[in-house]
Motif scaffolding. Structure first.
Motif, PDB file in Angstrom:
ATOM      1  N   VAL A 124      -5.270  22.823   2.331  1.00  0.00           N
ATOM      2  CA  VAL A 124      -5.826  24.678   1.960  1.00  0.00           C
ATOM      3  C   VAL A 124      -7.037  24.720   0.871  1.00  0.00           C
ATOM      4  N   SER A 125      -7.418  25.010   1.155  1.00  0.00           N
ATOM      5  CA  SER A 125      -8.740  25.506   0.595  1.00  0.00           C
ATOM      6  C   SER A 125      -9.436  23.853  -0.688  1.00  0.00           C
ATOM      7  N   GLU A 126      -8.757  23.420  -1.200  1.00  0.00           N
ATOM      8  CA  GLU A 126      -9.675  22.588  -1.571  1.00  0.00           C
ATOM      9  C   GLU A 126      -9.423  20.788  -1.482  1.00  0.00           C
ATOM     10  N   ILE A 127     -10.014  19.477  -1.764  1.00  0.00           N
ATOM     11  CA  ILE A 127      -9.749  18.668  -1.674  1.00  0.00           C
ATOM     12  C   ILE A 127     -11.010  18.192  -2.102  1.00  0.00           C
ATOM     13  N   SER A 128     -10.566  16.781  -3.182  1.00  0.00           N
ATOM     14  CA  SER A 128     -11.134  16.112  -3.904  1.00  0.00           C
ATOM     15  C   SER A 128     -11.979  15.330  -3.734  1.00  0.00           C
ATOM     16  N   ALA A 129     -13.263  14.702  -3.816  1.00  0.00           N
ATOM     17  CA  ALA A 129     -13.994  14.075  -3.988  1.00  0.00           C
ATOM     18  C   ALA A 129     -13.002  12.685  -3.775  1.00  0.00           C
ATOM     19  N   PRO A 130     -12.135  11.461  -4.828  1.00  0.00           N
ATOM     20  CA  PRO A 130     -10.967  10.758  -4.808  1.00  0.00           C
ATOM     21  C   PRO A 130      -9.737  10.838  -3.461  1.00  0.00           C
ATOM     22  N   GLU A 131      -9.774  12.291  -2.957  1.00  0.00           N
ATOM     23  CA  GLU A 131      -8.488  12.162  -2.163  1.00  0.00           C
ATOM     24  C   GLU A 131      -8.801  11.871  -0.828  1.00  0.00           C
ATOM     25  N   GLN A 132     -10.313  12.494  -0.819  1.00  0.00           N
ATOM     26  CA  GLN A 132     -11.031  12.343   0.930  1.00  0.00           C
ATOM     27  C   GLN A 132     -11.495  10.977   1.080  1.00  0.00           C
ATOM     28  N   ALA A 133     -11.763   9.931  -0.426  1.00  0.00           N
ATOM     29  CA  ALA A 133     -11.980   8.074  -0.173  1.00  0.00           C
ATOM     30  C   ALA A 133     -10.291   7.464  -0.114  1.00  0.00           C
ATOM     31  N   LYS A 134      -9.314   8.728  -0.633  1.00  0.00           N
ATOM     32  CA  LYS A 134      -8.491   7.474  -0.315  1.00  0.00           C
ATOM     33  C   LYS A 134      -7.291   7.997   1.074  1.00  0.00           C
ATOM     34  N   LEU A 135      -7.815   8.832   1.601  1.00  0.00           N
ATOM     35  CA  LEU A 135      -7.064   9.450   2.963  1.00  0.00           C
ATOM     36  C   LEU A 135      -7.917   8.309   4.643  1.00  0.00           C
ATOM     37  N   LYS A 136      -9.550   8.208   3.845  1.00  0.00           N
ATOM     38  CA  LYS A 136     -10.423   7.503   4.569  1.00  0.00           C
ATOM     39  C   LYS A 136     -10.122   5.872   4.974  1.00  0.00           C
ATOM     40  N   ALA A 137      -9.564   5.769   4.103  1.00  0.00           N
ATOM     41  CA  ALA A 137      -9.432   4.239   3.819  1.00  0.00           C
ATOM     42  C   ALA A 137      -8.625   3.732   4.413  1.00  0.00           C
TER      43      ALA A 137
END
Length: 335
Positions: A124-137
């Protein structure tokens, strides 16, 4: 780990897709035996899967969808949860709600979410670059609901038409005959900028010169809306109407008007943005821009399921229209 010692230390579906020169949904189709993939592409993907020893992640992934909030103080969170639950129930999947507060380390906190192995994650509203990377991995699909900032082009999101909302709110006040219309705006977020742009556009279309001194930037809280309104309404040439960037700011305007002995809407018209549940309970009921949070959350959940199935989507970003809800807080200005 990979069976090939020369391969990467951890093989993900994203790595297979990049190596094959195809999209992640294409690799997912191959893994699930779905149609829509050419013979040559299927052979290339399968060859890489065998070469690197890719295995599906183990565990109970797929049994829940997790909603990640940064803060849950507003009643708007209820609409988002209800919207997610509707789609999750139809797909027979559970819903988990978590909160990553401002004091949390995103890189660490997202590990807790990943450790629960949700099928999908909705931010909701925000996602950080580290969060994106870890979820993609970890090959976990994610979608952002109502993004507060700019997102990379490949990050899926569902938002709303903020410019249109700001335009319709201001247009409504102009049609009532108001000309000194103030705006209490929020921080320098893209959605606040869009609402302000709608305000200025409506003023220009009506050939009304916008007074920059009537535009105040502050935080999106009742207390900050109160302070901004108190200053605006204490001027000798005070505005006859105020458009607030959200309903909480608008409730602060109500408080300031009462302290100064100004009636709403007799001496001051007020318009908010969001249409939270209590807007209809205010005295008088608040005219506000309805932000379709329930529909946005439902659409985001549908999008996450589609991505998880490896099916193509027509567009990564989706905006759902706002609608002005007219109640009793606006009226023509007194002559």
């Amino acid at each position: 780990m990979t069976d090939n010692p020369s391969g990467p230390p951890a093989v993900t579906i994203a790595f297979i897709a990049e190596s094959a020169g195809v999209s992640i949904p294409t690799v997912s189709k191959v893994l699930n035996g779905r149609s829509g993939v050419s013979v040559e592409t299927r052979a290339r993907v399968e060859g890489l899967i065998n070469k690197y020893g890719y295995r599906r992640p183990s565990g109970s992934r797929g049994s829940t969808v997790e909603i990640v909030f940064r803060e849950m103080e507003g009643t708007w969170a209820v609409d988002i949860i209800r919207g997610v639950e509707r789609v999750a129930r139809q797909n027979r999947i559970g819903v988990l709600v978590s909160q990553l507060g401002p004091d949390s380390s995103p890189a660490t906190s997202i590990d807790e979410t990943i450790g629960r192995r949700p099928g999908f994650v909705l931010f909701v509203s925000e996602i950080s670059a580290p969060e994106q990377a870890k979820l993609k991995a970890k090959d976990i699909p994610f979608v952002v609901i109502n993004p507060a900032g700019e997102l990379p082009d490949d990050v899926p999101f569902v938002g709303t038409t903020n410019w249109r909302g700001g335009h319709s709110a201001t247009r409504h006040l102009l049609d009532l005959g108001h000309r000194r219309i103030a705006m209490i705006n929020g921080p320098d977020y893209p959605f606040c900028q869009a609402r302000m742009a709608g305000y200025f556009s409506a003023m220009a279309e009506a050939d009304v010169a916008a007074d920059s001194s009537l535009v105040v930037r502050t935080f999106l809280t009742r207390e900050h809306g109160y302070a901004a309104a108190l200053e605006l309404l204490s001027r000798p040439d005070r505005p006859t109407a105020i458009f607030a960037s959200n309903d909480m700011q608008a409730f602060g305007v109500y408080r300031a008007a009462r302290e100064l002995g100004l009636s709403i809407p007799g001496e001051l018209s007020v318009v908010g943005f969001d249409d939270i549940v209590v807007s209809d309970w205010a005295d008088p009921p608040l005219t506000t821009v309805h932000q379709p949070l329930f529909e946005m959350a439902s659409a985001a959940t549908d999008l996450a399921f589609t991505l998880g199935r490896g099916e193509p989507v027509r567009q990564v970003g989706l905006e759902i229209a706002t609608v002005l809800t007219i109640r009793k807080s606006t009226a023509p200005p007194r002559s």
